[in-house]
Write a protein that holds these residues in place. Structure first.
Motif, PDB file in Angstrom:
ATOM      1  N   LEU A  73       0.822  -1.209   0.000  1.00  0.00           N
ATOM      2  CA  LEU A  73       0.000   0.000   0.000  1.00  0.00           C
ATOM      3  C   LEU A  73       0.855   1.257   0.000  1.00  0.00           C
ATOM      4  CD1 LEU A  73      -2.638   1.660   0.442  1.00  0.00           C
ATOM      5  CD2 LEU A  73      -2.386   1.171   2.891  1.00  0.00           C
ATOM      6  N   PHE A  74       1.843   1.308   0.891  1.00  0.00           N
ATOM      7  CA  PHE A  74       2.570   2.555   1.112  1.00  0.00           C
ATOM      8  C   PHE A  74       3.658   2.819   0.069  1.00  0.00           C
ATOM      9  CE2 PHE A  74       1.006   1.401   5.408  1.00  0.00           C
ATOM     10  CZ  PHE A  74       0.134   2.469   5.549  1.00  0.00           C
ATOM     11  N   GLY A  75       4.159   1.780  -0.597  1.00  0.00           N
ATOM     12  CA  GLY A  75       5.113   2.016  -1.679  1.00  0.00           C
ATOM     13  C   GLY A  75       4.493   2.805  -2.817  1.00  0.00           C
ATOM     14  N   PRO A  76       3.392   2.286  -3.412  1.00  0.00           N
ATOM     15  CA  PRO A  76       2.717   3.072  -4.452  1.00  0.00           C
ATOM     16  C   PRO A  76       2.208   4.422  -3.943  1.00  0.00           C
ATOM     17  CG  PRO A  76       2.001   0.788  -4.537  1.00  0.00           C
ATOM     18  CD  PRO A  76       2.841   0.934  -3.296  1.00  0.00           C
ATOM     19  N   LEU A  77       1.772   4.456  -2.674  1.00  0.00           N
ATOM     20  CA  LEU A  77       1.291   5.727  -2.126  1.00  0.00           C
ATOM     21  C   LEU A  77       2.419   6.751  -2.061  1.00  0.00           C
ATOM     22  CD1 LEU A  77      -1.220   7.091  -0.907  1.00  0.00           C
ATOM     23  CD2 LEU A  77      -0.415   6.360   1.349  1.00  0.00           C
ATOM     24  N   VAL A 126       9.221   1.849   4.118  1.00  0.00           N
ATOM     25  CA  VAL A 126       9.251   1.928   2.657  1.00  0.00           C
ATOM     26  C   VAL A 126       9.559   3.351   2.196  1.00  0.00           C
ATOM     27  CG1 VAL A 126       6.791   2.398   2.205  1.00  0.00           C
ATOM     28  CG2 VAL A 126       8.117   1.058   0.582  1.00  0.00           C
ATOM     29  N   ALA A 127       9.044   4.354   2.906  1.00  0.00           N
ATOM     30  CA  ALA A 127       9.328   5.741   2.520  1.00  0.00           C
ATOM     31  C   ALA A 127      10.798   6.080   2.738  1.00  0.00           C
ATOM     32  CB  ALA A 127       8.437   6.701   3.310  1.00  0.00           C
ATOM     33  N   ALA A 128      11.379   5.569   3.828  1.00  0.00           N
ATOM     34  CA  ALA A 128      12.795   5.830   4.098  1.00  0.00           C
ATOM     35  C   ALA A 128      13.684   5.170   3.049  1.00  0.00           C
ATOM     36  CB  ALA A 128      13.167   5.332   5.498  1.00  0.00           C
ATOM     37  N   GLY A 346       9.355   3.563  -5.425  1.00  0.00           N
ATOM     38  CA  GLY A 346       8.466   3.286  -4.300  1.00  0.00           C
ATOM     39  C   GLY A 346       7.786   1.941  -4.449  1.00  0.00           C
ATOM     40  N   LEU A 347       7.250   1.652  -5.637  1.00  0.00           N
ATOM     41  CA  LEU A 347       6.583   0.383  -5.881  1.00  0.00           C
ATOM     42  C   LEU A 347       7.566  -0.781  -5.784  1.00  0.00           C
ATOM     43  CD1 LEU A 347       4.144  -1.290  -6.710  1.00  0.00           C
ATOM     44  CD2 LEU A 347       4.658  -0.741  -9.105  1.00  0.00           C
ATOM     45  N   ALA A 348       8.740  -0.633  -6.413  1.00  0.00           N
ATOM     46  CA  ALA A 348       9.732  -1.712  -6.377  1.00  0.00           C
ATOM     47  C   ALA A 348      10.222  -1.959  -4.954  1.00  0.00           C
ATOM     48  CB  ALA A 348      10.908  -1.362  -7.289  1.00  0.00           C
ATOM     49  N   THR A 349      10.434  -0.883  -4.200  1.00  0.00           N
ATOM     50  CA  THR A 349      10.858  -1.026  -2.809  1.00  0.00           C
ATOM     51  C   THR A 349       9.787  -1.726  -1.984  1.00  0.00           C
ATOM     52  OG1 THR A 349      12.175   0.998  -2.982  1.00  0.00           O
ATOM     53  CG2 THR A 349      11.681   0.214  -0.771  1.00  0.00           C
ATOM     54  N   ALA A 350       8.516  -1.357  -2.226  1.00  0.00           N
ATOM     55  CA  ALA A 350       7.415  -1.984  -1.508  1.00  0.00           C
ATOM     56  C   ALA A 350       7.351  -3.478  -1.792  1.00  0.00           C
ATOM     57  CB  ALA A 350       6.095  -1.323  -1.898  1.00  0.00           C
ATOM     58  N   LEU A 351       7.474  -3.847  -3.062  1.00  0.00           N
ATOM     59  CA  LEU A 351       7.441  -5.264  -3.425  1.00  0.00           C
ATOM     60  C   LEU A 351       8.630  -6.010  -2.834  1.00  0.00           C
ATOM     61  CD1 LEU A 351       6.310  -4.928  -7.147  1.00  0.00           C
ATOM     62  CD2 LEU A 351       4.995  -5.970  -5.296  1.00  0.00           C
TER      63      LEU A 351
END
Length: 402
Positions: A73-77, A126-128, A346-351
């Motif tokens: 959720l938070f990566g794409p966000l 994920v944001a960091a 962000g998306l790649a980091t989240a995954l």
């Protein structure tokens, strides 16, 4: 440094490397402290709520699973609204949920708040890391900062259980969650004043097709599973060590905390040599050495137990070797997995973190359920299974390039 009266959202990240660490590391710490700080008090919490050991184990495995799922959720966000908003909101929710956990008398409410705490931890994590990808991807310091932040996630136990045992002794287990709430509030305020927005202007919006493109990349899967091997090796050590060190070997809380944390100290020392080793071996060579080293070390760990039974040095010495190779592996997996996805960081980091967290929490839970407690079998089985899967992908990448 930037001017004090400048809006943080309008700044560029022009901080020194040392100050960058001062901003980033606390958010890395929050995710790990949520696991490590209350470990020595876990029996006190169980007795306070009058619940079973399996129910308390749920507070660990659920945290790890939600830590991973939340990042989807938070990566794409963070790609959509920016890193700054996600990291600040996450810190504030973490503070609020931790405070509420200290105040509740219901285990069901405690478990619900634990899920909220894990979600907020996933947001700041994920944001960091997306910020690190934005700022340091093309800098030489990138290898070092990934190594430091990866090690911090696993190395907080060098001091956290000991501090947790002291807090528990002074203010009971609820004081641990008051401490987490205060710390999260302080680092959230620091970010509010100093954290600039780093999201690249050309960041792609979320699309399901981009998820599939990332997941099916061999390099992404291989390095993500390598990271899961490293972090899972420490997580299963984290889960199994109270039973081994306190129940089987008879250590008290303070002695347990010191011996437990000594593995993390070995990992921190290893990070001092990472930059030189990666330059010599390269990303792929480093991760291969890390994975194979963990496999050989877990063979030694189980072999010593099989020959001589459980002993303190027979358990700890192989864990030190495993710790060295965890640090080596963590140093390169993020760059290896995310290198091709700069426009969807962000998306790649989240995954990356979601797959790692879900894989290790599912496999560790299965092994704990299937295998006897109080032995090294769970640790060794996890490393052998996870490292073997990762090696299949990474060796396949090497074969494709020949």
């Amino acid at each position: 440094m930037t001017k004090i009266n400048q809006n943080p959202q309008d700044r560029k990240w022009d901080y020194t490397f040392a100050y960058s660490l001062l901003l980033l590391i606390p958010f890395d710490l929050l995710a790990s402290l949520g696991m490590d700080l209350y470990l020595p008090a876990i029996n006190d919490i169980r007795q306070s709520f009058s619940v079973s050991q399996d129910q308390m184990q749920l507070t660990l495995t659920l945290y790890m699973a939600i830590l991973g799922l939340g990042q989807l959720l938070f990566g794409p966000l963070s790609d959509a609204i920016g890193r700054r908003r996600v990291v600040i909101a996450g810190a504030l929710v973490y503070a609020g949920s931790s405070l509420a956990m200290a105040l509740t008398d219901s285990f069901n409410v405690f478990l619900l708040l634990r899920i909220i705490q894990a979600l907020s931890a996933s947001a700041v994590l994920v944001a960091a890391f997306a910020t690190v990808r934005d700022v340091f991807a093309d800098r030489e310091e990138g290898v070092v900062i990934y190594a430091i932040m990866g090690s911090v996630l696993a190395a907080v136990p060098a001091v956290a259980p000991f501090i947790g045992s002291l807090i528990d002794g002074l203010w009971h287990w609820r004081g641990i969650f008051y401490t987490l709430a205060i710390f999260a509030a302080l680092v959230g305020l620091h970010a509010l004043l100093k954290w600039p927005e780093t999201r690249p202007a050309q960041t792609h919006p979320f699309e399901w097709s981009r998820c599939f493109n990332i997941i099916r990349a061999k390099a992404f899967l291989g390095y993500t599973l390598a990271y899961a091997t490293a972090m899972g090796a420490f997580f299963v050590y984290f889960s199994a060590s109270p039973s081994i060190l306190m129940d089987k070997l008879g250590l008290d809380k303070v002695a347990f905390s010191l011996w437990f944390g000594s593995v993390a100290i070995v990992m921190i020392i290893t990070t001092r040599f990472v930059k030189r080793l990666v330059k010599r071996w390269g990303t792929q060579g480093t991760v291969l050495r890390g994975l194979i080293g963990m496999m050989l070390s877990c063979g030694l760990l189980y072999g010593l137990e099989w020959l001589n039974g459980l002993s303190l040095l027979g358990f700890m010495l192989p864990m030190y070797f495993i710790g060295v190779h965890i640090a080596l592996t963590c140093a390169v997996t993020a760059n290896g997995a995310l290198a091709a996805f700069s426009h969807s960081a962000g998306l790649a980091t989240a995954l990356y973190y979601a797959i790692e967290s879900l894989f290790l929490s599912a496999l560790v839970s299965l092994l704990i359920w299937l295998l006897p407690s109080g032995t090294t079998l769970v640790i060794c089985s996890y490393i052998l299974i996870s490292a073997s899967l990762s090696l299949l992908f990474i060796l396949s990448i090497r074969a494709d390039h020949k």
